[in-house]
Design an enzyme around this catalytic site. Sequence first.
Site, mmCIF file in Angstrom:
data_model
loop_
_atom_site.group_PDB
_atom_site.id
_atom_site.type_symbol
_atom_site.label_atom_id
_atom_site.label_comp_id
_atom_site.label_asym_id
_atom_site.label_seq_id
_atom_site.Cartn_x
_atom_site.Cartn_y
_atom_site.Cartn_z
ATOM 1 N N ILE A 1 -93.426 -97.764 -54.698
ATOM 2 C CA ILE A 1 -92.172 -98.489 -54.152
ATOM 3 C C ILE A 1 -90.854 -97.669 -53.857
ATOM 4 O O ILE A 1 -90.385 -97.875 -52.604
ATOM 5 C CB ILE A 1 -91.753 -99.740 -54.981
ATOM 6 C CG1 ILE A 1 -92.850 -100.903 -55.444
ATOM 7 C CG2 ILE A 1 -90.493 -100.461 -54.648
ATOM 8 C CD1 ILE A 1 -92.687 -101.869 -56.457
ATOM 9 N N ASP B 1 -91.815 -112.958 -54.284
ATOM 10 C CA ASP B 1 -92.714 -114.423 -54.483
ATOM 11 C C ASP B 1 -92.151 -115.329 -53.203
ATOM 12 O O ASP B 1 -92.791 -116.064 -52.823
ATOM 13 C CB ASP B 1 -92.523 -114.939 -55.630
ATOM 14 C CG ASP B 1 -92.877 -113.730 -56.855
ATOM 15 O OD1 ASP B 1 -93.928 -113.339 -56.902
ATOM 16 O OD2 ASP B 1 -91.850 -113.418 -57.613
ATOM 17 N N HIS C 1 -91.624 -113.935 -62.768
ATOM 18 C CA HIS C 1 -92.530 -113.251 -61.859
ATOM 19 C C HIS C 1 -94.004 -113.196 -62.595
ATOM 20 O O HIS C 1 -94.166 -111.820 -63.023
ATOM 21 C CB HIS C 1 -91.696 -112.005 -61.569
ATOM 22 C CG HIS C 1 -92.442 -111.008 -60.493
ATOM 23 N ND1 HIS C 1 -93.105 -111.551 -59.309
ATOM 24 C CD2 HIS C 1 -93.133 -109.882 -60.853
ATOM 25 C CE1 HIS C 1 -93.768 -110.496 -58.944
ATOM 26 N NE2 HIS C 1 -93.887 -109.555 -59.735
HETATM 27 P P1 NAX Z 1 -95.962 -96.575 -59.534
HETATM 28 O O1 NAX Z 1 -96.770 -96.372 -60.323
HETATM 29 O O2 NAX Z 1 -96.266 -96.172 -57.941
HETATM 30 O O3 NAX Z 1 -94.493 -95.879 -59.653
HETATM 31 C C1 NAX Z 1 -93.732 -96.254 -60.747
HETATM 32 C C2 NAX Z 1 -92.862 -94.992 -61.251
HETATM 33 O O4 NAX Z 1 -91.939 -95.448 -62.299
HETATM 34 C C3 NAX Z 1 -93.684 -93.911 -61.538
HETATM 35 O O5 NAX Z 1 -93.482 -92.622 -60.755
HETATM 36 C C4 NAX Z 1 -93.346 -93.448 -62.986
HETATM 37 O O6 NAX Z 1 -93.389 -92.143 -63.263
HETATM 38 C C5 NAX Z 1 -92.147 -93.929 -63.107
HETATM 39 N N1 NAX Z 1 -91.711 -94.284 -64.440
HETATM 40 C C6 NAX Z 1 -92.284 -94.692 -65.408
HETATM 41 N N2 NAX Z 1 -91.491 -95.059 -66.787
HETATM 42 C C7 NAX Z 1 -90.150 -94.352 -66.130
HETATM 43 C C8 NAX Z 1 -89.250 -94.408 -66.866
HETATM 44 N N3 NAX Z 1 -88.970 -94.515 -68.072
HETATM 45 N N4 NAX Z 1 -88.039 -93.995 -66.096
HETATM 46 C C9 NAX Z 1 -88.105 -93.807 -64.936
HETATM 47 N N5 NAX Z 1 -89.261 -93.696 -64.212
HETATM 48 C C10 NAX Z 1 -90.221 -94.130 -64.866
HETATM 49 O O7 NAX Z 1 -95.473 -98.084 -59.348
HETATM 50 P P2 NAX Z 1 -95.085 -98.984 -58.137
HETATM 51 O O8 NAX Z 1 -96.211 -99.696 -57.218
HETATM 52 O O9 NAX Z 1 -93.774 -98.170 -57.619
HETATM 53 O O10 NAX Z 1 -94.262 -100.325 -58.825
HETATM 54 C C11 NAX Z 1 -93.173 -100.269 -59.875
HETATM 55 C C12 NAX Z 1 -93.037 -101.493 -60.463
HETATM 56 O O11 NAX Z 1 -93.013 -102.559 -59.951
HETATM 57 C C13 NAX Z 1 -94.247 -101.866 -61.409
HETATM 58 O O12 NAX Z 1 -93.978 -102.248 -62.790
HETATM 59 C C14 NAX Z 1 -94.866 -102.989 -60.788
HETATM 60 O O13 NAX Z 1 -95.775 -103.910 -61.600
HETATM 61 C C15 NAX Z 1 -93.589 -103.833 -60.287
HETATM 62 N N6 NAX Z 1 -93.710 -104.693 -59.315
HETATM 63 C C16 NAX Z 1 -92.784 -105.673 -59.360
HETATM 64 C C17 NAX Z 1 -92.977 -106.544 -58.367
HETATM 65 C C18 NAX Z 1 -91.833 -107.863 -58.281
HETATM 66 O O14 NAX Z 1 -92.062 -108.446 -57.492
HETATM 67 N N7 NAX Z 1 -90.899 -107.908 -59.345
HETATM 68 C C19 NAX Z 1 -93.629 -106.441 -57.148
HETATM 69 C C20 NAX Z 1 -94.222 -105.157 -56.890
HETATM 70 C C21 NAX Z 1 -94.710 -104.585 -58.128
HETATM 71 O O15 NAX Z 1 -95.898 -104.708 -58.611
#
Ligand code: NAX
Length: 327
Positions: A16, A158, A186
């Site tokens: 993201i 959503d 969500h």
């Molecule tokens: P990615 O796994 O590509 O990226 C997540 C990043 O967060 C990784 O680079 C990781 O190193 C970093 N991270 C983990 N723990 C951390 C911390 N303590 N401090 C700082 N960074 C940390 O996931 P991505 O596709 O970018 O999605 C990110 C989040 O958005 C996920 O939890 C996903 O489930 C959530 N989403 C939420 C949505 C919503 O509508 N609310 C929709 C999209 C997405 O699924």
Amino acid sequence: MSSTVKVAVTGAAGQIGYSLLFRIASGELFGSNTKVHLNLVEVPVAMQALEGTAMEVNDCAFHTLASINCFDNPEGGFEGCNWVLMVGSKPRGPGMERNDLIRENGPIFTGQGRAMTRSASDVRAAVVGNPCNTNCLIAAANADGVPRSRFSAMTRLDENRARHQLAAKAGVEVERVTNMAIWGNHSATQYPDFHNALIDGKPVTDVISDHAWLQSDFITTVQKRGAAIINARGKSSAASAANALIDHVKALMTPTADGNWFSAAVPSDGSYGVEEGLIFSFPLRTKVNGTYEIVRGLAHNEFAKGKIKATLDELLEEKEVVTDLLK
Ligand code: NAX
């Protein structure tokens, strides 16, 4: 240039983040007259990848980007920030139940909530990392001195998905679908409220005669869209999520057009029987002074009441799982 804004993005090296950062740095979010200081926050193992992303953002030579800095901790990353976009979280591992995911992620958000006390006095937070409603609840509970109303979790993706589905079914342009409220969590229990949504100012139920579709396929398509995208793409939604976060923050900063509303999960004020303080998605309107209000007085039939109860119950269960993290 008339102003500056300092924005922290956690999980900035993730999928993201890769769609989001360029749109913030380009001026799309805060306007072409605002210089943006970007603080990118990651876990230590992701710092090298983060530096690469930061190089790319710099290489766009955006005139609105004032500075970009990388941090491996939220305390430094959130210092002086006006907005904190909490995108990072741990993904669900194989065999992990939802409650395990909640417990895994909870401590991240206690720490990030505490770090917000170092942010600017007007700081606002938007949580995307899942389970976003409950992560937001934890962050808000740990951010001493930051008003709860400054916290929100994202259900805008959503809402956008729901508007697209209704527009496609009715055969109209998407901007003609308005007043689309997402209620609750969500998650797959969310209720996309077609009863109160409008197409060209008319009730959706008057425009779309296939009410069986509205009550079943429409709702499940929106609820399970994230899983459908993973099945098709092999990866979770990223560009659409980044787009929704841009919409989410803009909607919270900009007065809402007369008669319309948008969706975001915010601390309940007790409206619609939702426990006060729970982070629940409601229809909202942003006022001219930049604060928001929950839209009151919307009618719900028995069908809608059942759906809203199911998503409320799920959020109350999630809260139970993290009670010890709420101080
Ligand atoms: P990615 O796994 O590509 O990226 C997540 C990043 O967060 C990784 O680079 C990781 O190193 C970093 N991270 C983990 N723990 C951390 C911390 N303590 N401090 C700082 N960074 C940390 O996931 P991505 O596709 O970018 O999605 C990110 C989040 O958005 C996920 O939890 C996903 O489930 C959530 N989403 C939420 C949505 C919503 O509508 N609310 C929709 C999209 C997405 O699924």
